[in-house]
Every structure is written in structure tokens, then in C-alpha cells.
Design a protein around this motif. Structure first.
Motif, PDB file in Angstrom:
ATOM      1  N   ILE A  98      20.295   2.283  -4.787  1.00  0.00           N
ATOM      2  CA  ILE A  98      19.789   2.743  -3.484  1.00  0.00           C
ATOM      3  C   ILE A  98      20.679   3.846  -2.927  1.00  0.00           C
ATOM      4  CG2 ILE A  98      19.438   2.068  -1.083  1.00  0.00           C
ATOM      5  CD1 ILE A  98      18.671  -0.737  -2.189  1.00  0.00           C
ATOM      6  N   HIS A  99      21.970   3.585  -2.821  1.00  0.00           N
ATOM      7  CA  HIS A  99      22.870   4.551  -2.194  1.00  0.00           C
ATOM      8  C   HIS A  99      23.134   5.754  -3.101  1.00  0.00           C
ATOM      9  CE1 HIS A  99      23.539   2.029   1.262  1.00  0.00           C
ATOM     10  NE2 HIS A  99      23.891   1.001   0.499  1.00  0.00           N
ATOM     11  N   CYS A 100      23.189   5.517  -4.408  1.00  0.00           N
ATOM     12  CA  CYS A 100      23.431   6.624  -5.330  1.00  0.00           C
ATOM     13  C   CYS A 100      22.296   7.634  -5.290  1.00  0.00           C
ATOM     14  CB  CYS A 100      23.621   6.089  -6.752  1.00  0.00           C
ATOM     15  SG  CYS A 100      23.806   7.370  -8.010  1.00  0.00           S
ATOM     16  N   PHE A 101      21.058   7.148  -5.393  1.00  0.00           N
ATOM     17  CA  PHE A 101      19.953   8.092  -5.477  1.00  0.00           C
ATOM     18  C   PHE A 101      19.597   8.700  -4.122  1.00  0.00           C
ATOM     19  CE2 PHE A 101      19.663   6.416  -9.688  1.00  0.00           C
ATOM     20  CZ  PHE A 101      19.169   7.491 -10.422  1.00  0.00           C
TER      21      PHE A 101
ATOM     22  N   ALA B 293      15.268   0.516   8.120  1.00  0.00           N
ATOM     23  CA  ALA B 293      15.970   0.695   6.848  1.00  0.00           C
ATOM     24  C   ALA B 293      14.996   0.763   5.680  1.00  0.00           C
ATOM     25  CB  ALA B 293      16.964  -0.442   6.647  1.00  0.00           C
ATOM     26  N   ASN B 294      13.892   0.015   5.745  1.00  0.00           N
ATOM     27  CA  ASN B 294      12.876   0.092   4.692  1.00  0.00           C
ATOM     28  C   ASN B 294      12.054   1.366   4.793  1.00  0.00           C
ATOM     29  OD1 ASN B 294      12.587  -2.486   2.897  1.00  0.00           O
ATOM     30  ND2 ASN B 294      13.092  -3.266   4.925  1.00  0.00           N
ATOM     31  N   PHE B 295      11.760   1.784   6.016  1.00  0.00           N
ATOM     32  CA  PHE B 295      10.934   2.979   6.188  1.00  0.00           C
ATOM     33  C   PHE B 295      11.651   4.226   5.688  1.00  0.00           C
ATOM     34  CE2 PHE B 295       8.460   0.812   9.810  1.00  0.00           C
ATOM     35  CZ  PHE B 295       7.497   0.385   8.914  1.00  0.00           C
ATOM     36  N   TYR B 296      12.983   4.300   5.860  1.00  0.00           N
ATOM     37  CA  TYR B 296      13.650   5.522   5.412  1.00  0.00           C
ATOM     38  C   TYR B 296      13.712   5.613   3.886  1.00  0.00           C
ATOM     39  CZ  TYR B 296      18.566   4.225   4.162  1.00  0.00           C
ATOM     40  OH  TYR B 296      19.711   3.774   3.541  1.00  0.00           O
ATOM     41  N   LEU B 297      13.480   4.483   3.196  1.00  0.00           N
ATOM     42  CA  LEU B 297      13.364   4.536   1.735  1.00  0.00           C
ATOM     43  C   LEU B 297      11.922   4.750   1.285  1.00  0.00           C
ATOM     44  CD1 LEU B 297      15.756   1.655   0.612  1.00  0.00           C
ATOM     45  CD2 LEU B 297      16.206   4.116   0.617  1.00  0.00           C
TER      46      LEU B 297
ATOM     47  N   SER C 149       0.834  -1.210   0.000  1.00  0.00           N
ATOM     48  CA  SER C 149       0.000   0.000   0.000  1.00  0.00           C
ATOM     49  C   SER C 149       0.864   1.254   0.000  1.00  0.00           C
ATOM     50  CB  SER C 149      -0.926  -0.009   1.222  1.00  0.00           C
ATOM     51  OG  SER C 149      -1.771  -1.145   1.217  1.00  0.00           O
ATOM     52  N   MET C 150       1.915   1.249   0.819  1.00  0.00           N
ATOM     53  CA  MET C 150       2.803   2.414   0.875  1.00  0.00           C
ATOM     54  C   MET C 150       3.505   2.637  -0.460  1.00  0.00           C
ATOM     55  SD  MET C 150       4.471   2.484   4.714  1.00  0.00           S
ATOM     56  CE  MET C 150       5.030   0.785   4.746  1.00  0.00           C
ATOM     57  N   TYR C 151       3.928   1.541  -1.086  1.00  0.00           N
ATOM     58  CA  TYR C 151       4.589   1.675  -2.390  1.00  0.00           C
ATOM     59  C   TYR C 151       3.628   2.232  -3.434  1.00  0.00           C
ATOM     60  CZ  TYR C 151       6.960   0.318  -6.717  1.00  0.00           C
ATOM     61  OH  TYR C 151       7.541   0.316  -7.959  1.00  0.00           O
ATOM     62  N   LEU C 152       2.385   1.768  -3.418  1.00  0.00           N
ATOM     63  CA  LEU C 152       1.382   2.272  -4.355  1.00  0.00           C
ATOM     64  C   LEU C 152       1.123   3.757  -4.130  1.00  0.00           C
ATOM     65  CD1 LEU C 152      -0.706   1.691  -6.581  1.00  0.00           C
ATOM     66  CD2 LEU C 152      -2.331   1.093  -4.768  1.00  0.00           C
ATOM     67  N   VAL C 153       1.010   4.154  -2.863  1.00  0.00           N
ATOM     68  CA  VAL C 153       0.799   5.576  -2.543  1.00  0.00           C
ATOM     69  C   VAL C 153       1.984   6.405  -3.019  1.00  0.00           C
ATOM     70  CG1 VAL C 153       0.617   7.227  -0.635  1.00  0.00           C
ATOM     71  CG2 VAL C 153      -0.742   5.137  -0.600  1.00  0.00           C
ATOM     72  N   ALA C 154       3.206   5.896  -2.818  1.00  0.00           N
ATOM     73  CA  ALA C 154       4.404   6.625  -3.242  1.00  0.00           C
ATOM     74  C   ALA C 154       4.429   6.819  -4.753  1.00  0.00           C
ATOM     75  CB  ALA C 154       5.654   5.886  -2.780  1.00  0.00           C
ATOM     76  N   VAL C 155       4.108   5.759  -5.501  1.00  0.00           N
ATOM     77  CA  VAL C 155       4.123   5.855  -6.962  1.00  0.00           C
ATOM     78  C   VAL C 155       3.046   6.831  -7.448  1.00  0.00           C
ATOM     79  CG1 VAL C 155       3.699   4.585  -9.102  1.00  0.00           C
ATOM     80  CG2 VAL C 155       5.114   3.567  -7.318  1.00  0.00           C
TER      81      VAL C 155
ATOM     82  N   LEU D 185      10.821   7.871  -6.866  1.00  0.00           N
ATOM     83  CA  LEU D 185      10.317   6.720  -7.631  1.00  0.00           C
ATOM     84  C   LEU D 185      11.415   5.681  -7.837  1.00  0.00           C
ATOM     85  CD1 LEU D 185       8.126   8.539 -10.318  1.00  0.00           C
ATOM     86  CD2 LEU D 185       7.300   6.971  -8.547  1.00  0.00           C
ATOM     87  N   VAL D 186      12.624   6.144  -8.147  1.00  0.00           N
ATOM     88  CA  VAL D 186      13.739   5.216  -8.341  1.00  0.00           C
ATOM     89  C   VAL D 186      14.074   4.493  -7.035  1.00  0.00           C
ATOM     90  CG1 VAL D 186      16.195   5.036  -8.899  1.00  0.00           C
ATOM     91  CG2 VAL D 186      14.719   6.501 -10.273  1.00  0.00           C
ATOM     92  N   LEU D 187      14.141   5.256  -5.913  1.00  0.00           N
ATOM     93  CA  LEU D 187      14.487   4.659  -4.630  1.00  0.00           C
ATOM     94  C   LEU D 187      13.489   3.591  -4.206  1.00  0.00           C
ATOM     95  CD1 LEU D 187      15.745   7.668  -2.452  1.00  0.00           C
ATOM     96  CD2 LEU D 187      17.036   5.636  -3.113  1.00  0.00           C
ATOM     97  N   SER D 188      12.204   3.935  -4.278  1.00  0.00           N
ATOM     98  CA  SER D 188      11.197   2.964  -3.841  1.00  0.00           C
ATOM     99  C   SER D 188      11.114   1.770  -4.789  1.00  0.00           C
ATOM    100  CB  SER D 188       9.830   3.645  -3.715  1.00  0.00           C
ATOM    101  OG  SER D 188       9.451   4.271  -4.927  1.00  0.00           O
ATOM    102  N   THR D 189      11.283   2.009  -6.087  1.00  0.00           N
ATOM    103  CA  THR D 189      11.200   0.920  -7.063  1.00  0.00           C
ATOM    104  C   THR D 189      12.450   0.036  -7.021  1.00  0.00           C
ATOM    105  OG1 THR D 189       9.792   2.293  -8.465  1.00  0.00           O
ATOM    106  CG2 THR D 189      10.815   0.388  -9.501  1.00  0.00           C
TER     107      THR D 189
END
Length: 317
Positions: free
Chosen positions: A106-109, A280-284, A35-41, A73-77
Motif C-alpha cells: 500500500i505505502h510503497c505503491f 482512508a479507503n476512498f483515497y486508495l 462496484s468501485m473495485y470492479l470499475v477500477a479494474v 491495480l496493485v493499490l486497489s487489489t
């Protein structure tokens, strides 16, 4: 996996655990994470669409906001589809090349996002402290160059991380990564051999990005607040500071979860591993979810345009 001795081997792939200790709840955890990923996108795509359609938003601040939306979008995807595959299908296996690629993105973006916040702080500084030169200094070309500089910095800083792992650390004690994605230290701690260079480089990049960027942003806002306090009326001060509100909220949303996760990872030795991984997942996920909400709520043009589209869509045809 090719075994060289009793302890260390060359893996052809790694095994991502997901959320350690909560394997039995993976299916249930997929509901909030999905759900969080869908909301983010949806939120970040909406921001991109709003800025594209609304010509009044074709300003430096909102171009930087579009960059943030793309980065989020890149970070979450980079993480969520794999995490959901682990939750739903038990697809824990990830190739070494795919693992190092995920690590890089992950670290680059995350580094690029910090650079964009720094560029946005510079934009707010010029807009408030030297408003007559704002349109001359922050042209579309300059905004594009600042975004490109943030991207190049991210690539230059983070590019060596997976390369050093690939070239210096071919042997591993185990294939199992007690994490939901290929985070740098989660992989390095499994390696055989001397990992001090990798550790020092990772810590150095963390210092350069988080500490120096946050200090530069703080310095810019000290100068902004000094300029605002010099304004004649409380109303003028309040209105001027209001233009910085969204940026300040977005900065806090980005830096606080990273700081909490990093401090917990470095010093929270008695914290359960599942808490480390969840943080670690929440901060992304938190910045990609909340950034569109913050800017939609605090930006009149985005709010009005969105309401207009929603009302038009609700009208009977």
C-alpha cells in the motif's frame, strides 16, 4: 498469541475490524465498494489495452499512464479483496507476515505513484518548454529508467516501515486493528514499547513524498505556464494547456484525497473513526477509478479507439 505479561503479547495474527461502528452494514457496504473495485479494474485494464493496441499512443505520456494503471491495480487489489472478504465472510483474521506485506504494498505503491506524477510533470515540461528536444530526451529507455527509479525509490523509502515494526515492535496490547487494512500508524499505535522512531520515520517519508513531490510538480507547472503565456495567440495557449489538463486532473485526484485523509487522521480528533477509515479507503479507490475516466475523456485517440471497439462489439455477427 504468546503472552509475556498482563498487557503485552506477541501476536501470531491480527484482526481487521473493517469499518468500525458500521459492522451491521458491512454486507450493504460491500455493494458500493465491490462496484468501485470492479470499475477500477476494468478501467485500468482498458487503458493498458488501448495503449498497447493504438500505436499513436506509444509516447512517453501514455507509457507513464500505463505505469499509473498498473500501480492503481496493485493499490486497489492490495486492499479491496480482503475488505470484501471481511464484508462477505467475516474473514477478519490476517497473519502478521500478510499484514506487513499488505502494509508494504500500500505505502510503497502510493509512493511510486507520486514519483510517476513527478516524471509526468517533467515530461510535460520538456514537451512544452523544450519541444525540439522532447523526443531526444524522453526516449523509451529514459521513460523506463524513470519508472524504475520511481519504483526503487518506493521500495527504499517504504521497505524499512514493516522491517522496523517486525524487528523493534514484537509486543502488542491487542490484536484488533480498528481499520480495514494494515495501515502503518494503525498497527504502530497498538504496539508496546517506544514507537517514536516509527512515528518520525513515517512522518519524514510523508514529508519527502507528498510535500517535496508536490512542490517539484508545482515548480514545473509554474515554468510551463510562463512558457505558455509567452505564446502568440490565445488559441495556441489554450491548445498547449489542453495537453496538460489530464495530468493536472490526475494529480488533484491523487493528492487531494490523501491530504484530506492525512489531515483528518492527524488533527480530526473529534471525527468519528468510521469517517477516518472510509476516507482512508476512498483515497486508495478514487484515483484507480477516476484516472482512466479522465484520460479516456480527454484523450482523443483513446476515446476514438474505445468507441471503435464498442461499436464493433455491438454489431450483429
Amino acid at each position: 498469541m504468546v503472552t509475556y505479561n498482563n498487557a503485552c503479547s506477541v501476536p501470531s495474527s491480527f484482526w481487521l475490524v473493517g469499518i468500525p461502528g458500521l459492522e451491521s452494514l458491512h454486507l450493504w457496504l460491500s455493494i458500493p465498494f465491490g462496484s468501485m473495485y470492479l470499475v477500477a479494474v476494468v478501467g485500468n485494464v482498458t487503458i493498458l489495452a488501448m495503449v498497447k493496441m493504438e500505436r499513436s499512443l506509444h509516447q512517453p505520456m501514455y507509457f507513464f499512464l500505463c505505469m499509473l494503471a498498473i500501480i492503481d491495480l496493485v493499490l486497489s487489489t492490495s486492499t479491496m479483496p480482503k475488505l470484501l472478504a471481511i464484508f462477505w465472510f467475516g474473514a477478519c483474521n490476517i497473519g502478521v507476515a500478510a499484514c506487513l506485506t499488505q502494509m508494504f504494498f500500500i505505502h510503497c505503491f502510493a509512493t511510486v505513484e507520486s514519483g510517476i506524477f513527478l516524471a509526468m510533470a517533467f515530461d510535460r515540461y520538456v514537451a512544452i518548454c523544450d519541444p525540439l528536444r522532447h523526443t531526444l530526451m524522453l526516449t523509451h529507455a529514459v521513460v523506463g529508467r524513470l519508472g524504475l527509479a520511481a519504483l526503487l525509490r518506493g521500495v527504499l523509502y517504504i521497505g524499512p516501515l514493516p522491517l522496523m515494526i517486525y524487528l523493534r515492535l514484537p509486543l502488542y496490547r491487542t490484536q484488533i486493528i480498528a481499520h480495514s487494512y494494515c495501515e502503518h500508524m494503525a498497527v504502530v499505535t497498538l504496539a508496546c514499547g517506544d514507537t517514536r522512531v516509527n512515528n518520525f520515520y513515517g512522518m519524514g517519508i510523508g514529508f519527502l513524498v507528498l510535500i517535496l513531490d508536490s512542490l517539484a510538480i508545482t515548480a514545473s507547472y509554474v515554468m510551463i505556464f510562463r512558457a505558455v503565456m509567452g505564446l502568440a495567440t490565445p488559441e495556441a495557449r489554450r491548445k498547449t494547456l489542453g495537453t496538460c489538463g489530464s495530468h493536472i486532473c490526475a494529480i488533484l485526484i491523487f493528492y487531494i484525497p490523501i491530504a484530506v485523509s492525512s489531515l483528518t487522521h492527524r488533527f480530526g480528533h473529534h471525527v468519528a473513526p468510521r469517517i477516518h477509515i472510509l476516507l482512508a479507503n476512498f483515497y486508495l479507490l478514487i484515483p484507480p477509478i477516476l484516472n482512466p475516466v479522465v484520460y479516456a475523456v480527454r484523450t482523443k485517440q483513446i476515446r476514438e479507439r474505445l468507441l471503435h471497439i464498442l461499436k464493433a462489439g455491438a454489431q450483429p455477427r
